[in-house]
Design a protein around this motif. Structure first.
Motif, PDB file in Angstrom:
ATOM      1  N   PRO A 167     122.036 136.126  12.350  1.00  0.00           N
ATOM      2  CA  PRO A 167     122.699 134.863  12.707  1.00  0.00           C
ATOM      3  C   PRO A 167     121.704 133.714  12.609  1.00  0.00           C
ATOM      4  O   PRO A 167     120.537 133.859  12.966  1.00  0.00           O
ATOM      5  CB  PRO A 167     123.130 135.102  14.165  1.00  0.00           C
ATOM      6  N   GLY A 168     122.163 132.587  12.101  1.00  0.00           N
ATOM      7  CA  GLY A 168     121.282 131.433  11.961  1.00  0.00           C
ATOM      8  C   GLY A 168     120.904 131.152  10.524  1.00  0.00           C
ATOM      9  O   GLY A 168     120.301 130.120  10.229  1.00  0.00           O
ATOM     10  N   LYS A 169     121.291 132.039   9.596  1.00  0.00           N
ATOM     11  CA  LYS A 169     120.951 131.819   8.187  1.00  0.00           C
ATOM     12  C   LYS A 169     121.685 130.610   7.616  1.00  0.00           C
ATOM     13  O   LYS A 169     121.288 130.043   6.604  1.00  0.00           O
ATOM     14  CB  LYS A 169     121.291 133.077   7.377  1.00  0.00           C
ATOM     15  N   ARG A 170     122.743 130.202   8.310  1.00  0.00           N
ATOM     16  CA  ARG A 170     123.564 129.087   7.834  1.00  0.00           C
ATOM     17  C   ARG A 170     122.754 127.793   7.673  1.00  0.00           C
ATOM     18  O   ARG A 170     123.085 126.941   6.853  1.00  0.00           O
ATOM     19  CB  ARG A 170     124.721 128.869   8.818  1.00  0.00           C
ATOM     20  N   LYS A 178     119.869 120.414   6.191  1.00  0.00           N
ATOM     21  CA  LYS A 178     119.406 121.742   5.775  1.00  0.00           C
ATOM     22  C   LYS A 178     118.005 121.988   6.312  1.00  0.00           C
ATOM     23  O   LYS A 178     117.228 121.050   6.486  1.00  0.00           O
ATOM     24  CB  LYS A 178     119.395 121.849   4.256  1.00  0.00           C
ATOM     25  N   SER A 179     117.699 123.248   6.531  1.00  0.00           N
ATOM     26  CA  SER A 179     116.400 123.585   7.104  1.00  0.00           C
ATOM     27  C   SER A 179     115.904 124.912   6.523  1.00  0.00           C
ATOM     28  O   SER A 179     116.669 125.662   5.930  1.00  0.00           O
ATOM     29  CB  SER A 179     116.519 123.673   8.628  1.00  0.00           C
ATOM     30  N   ARG A 180     114.608 125.158   6.722  1.00  0.00           N
ATOM     31  CA  ARG A 180     114.019 126.423   6.287  1.00  0.00           C
ATOM     32  C   ARG A 180     114.267 127.505   7.326  1.00  0.00           C
ATOM     33  O   ARG A 180     114.388 127.210   8.518  1.00  0.00           O
ATOM     34  CB  ARG A 180     112.519 126.275   6.102  1.00  0.00           C
ATOM     35  N   LEU A 181     114.310 128.749   6.862  1.00  0.00           N
ATOM     36  CA  LEU A 181     114.417 129.884   7.771  1.00  0.00           C
ATOM     37  C   LEU A 181     113.008 130.389   8.055  1.00  0.00           C
ATOM     38  O   LEU A 181     112.229 130.614   7.129  1.00  0.00           O
ATOM     39  CB  LEU A 181     115.260 130.990   7.128  1.00  0.00           C
ATOM     40  N   GLY A 182     112.683 130.549   9.326  1.00  0.00           N
ATOM     41  CA  GLY A 182     111.343 130.991   9.696  1.00  0.00           C
ATOM     42  C   GLY A 182     111.041 132.385   9.180  1.00  0.00           C
ATOM     43  O   GLY A 182     111.935 133.215   9.012  1.00  0.00           O
ATOM     44  N   ASN A 183     109.761 132.639   8.915  1.00  0.00           N
ATOM     45  CA  ASN A 183     109.360 133.939   8.358  1.00  0.00           C
ATOM     46  C   ASN A 183     109.747 135.096   9.271  1.00  0.00           C
ATOM     47  O   ASN A 183     110.116 136.168   8.810  1.00  0.00           O
ATOM     48  CB  ASN A 183     107.846 133.963   8.108  1.00  0.00           C
ATOM     49  N   LYS A 184     109.667 134.890  10.593  1.00  0.00           N
ATOM     50  CA  LYS A 184     109.983 135.969  11.534  1.00  0.00           C
ATOM     51  C   LYS A 184     111.479 136.273  11.564  1.00  0.00           C
ATOM     52  O   LYS A 184     111.877 137.341  12.015  1.00  0.00           O
ATOM     53  CB  LYS A 184     109.497 135.603  12.933  1.00  0.00           C
ATOM     54  N   HIS A 185     112.282 135.299  11.107  1.00  0.00           N
ATOM     55  CA  HIS A 185     113.738 135.501  11.141  1.00  0.00           C
ATOM     56  C   HIS A 185     114.266 136.061   9.820  1.00  0.00           C
ATOM     57  O   HIS A 185     115.429 136.442   9.728  1.00  0.00           O
ATOM     58  CB  HIS A 185     114.435 134.185  11.466  1.00  0.00           C
ATOM     59  N   ARG A 186     113.424 136.122   8.814  1.00  0.00           N
ATOM     60  CA  ARG A 186     113.844 136.685   7.534  1.00  0.00           C
ATOM     61  C   ARG A 186     113.954 138.207   7.647  1.00  0.00           C
ATOM     62  O   ARG A 186     113.284 138.826   8.471  1.00  0.00           O
ATOM     63  CB  ARG A 186     112.844 136.335   6.429  1.00  0.00           C
TER      64      ARG A 186
END
Length: 207
Positions: A167-170, A178-186
């Motif tokens: 959740p949060g990839k949106r 728009k924003s980047r997805l953090g490395n820990k959340h990938r």
């Protein structure tokens, strides 16, 4: 002691007898914090989408029959894919329709994925998993998924490709801010393997 310490002790006893305070409630252990972090709803992996693909390699009746197989399996209208280049040795012309695919989401994706993994006996190789946390596999005969054999249709194999996300990839695809997805959340390759093993009691062969 010093006058300041005397004043503090007098104040404490004036408030009442000293009581024992359980400080463990206020100082959580590192292990508990780690456990809470793994149990967070935002960390849970889920199937974002399942893509089923049948590549026939030519247009015409075979491709039409393949699209009917996908429509029967998924209950959705398939999309046709075109060749990007002309390959004379395979008799493929550029922009000729040669394959069809369908994208499935939600509970139906999980149901069809489970049927596909059942054909593979819940066994995958490490090379089936990508570095981005997705995985794919193929089956030889579509009738193994529980579809009835039709002599006029024939038998088709197909590719399964599963995209996992949290959740949060949106935030990476929305139109505004728009924003980047953090490395820990990938999702990593190891995360996908652990999810497959826990969700389906799957076996990952070291190949």
């Amino acid at each position: 002691g010093s006058p300041r310490e005397d004043r503090v002790s007098v104040y404490l006893f004036a408030k009442g007898p000293p009581s024992v305070v359980d400080i463990s409630k206020h100082i959580p252990m590192a292990a508990e914090e780690a456990q809470e972090k793994t149990e967070s709803k935002m960390r849970e992996l889920r199937v974002e989408k399942l893509v089923l693909n049948i590549c026939v390699g030519e247009s015409g009746d075979r491709l039409t029959r393949a699209s009917k197989v996908l429509e029967q399996l998924a209950g959705q209208t398939p999309v046709f894919s075109k060749a990007r280049f002309t390959v004379r040795s395979f008799s493929i012309r550029r922009n000729e329709k040669i394959a069809c695919h369908v994208t499935i989401r939600g509970p139906k994706a999980m149901e069809i994925l489970e049927r596909g993994l059942k054909v593979k006996e819940f066994e995958l190789h490490k090379r089936n998993f990508s570095d981005g946390g997705n995985f794919g596999f193929g089956i030889q005969e579509h009738i193994d998924l529980g579809l009835k054999y039709d002599p006029s249709t024939g038998i088709y194999g197909m590719d399964f490709y599963v995209v996992l996300s949290r959740p949060g990839k949106r935030v990476t695809v929305r139109r505004r801010t728009k924003s980047r997805l953090g490395n820990k959340h990938r999702v990593s390759k190891e995360d996908a393997i652990k999810w497959f093993q826990s969700q389906f009691d799957g076996i990952v062969l070291d190949k």
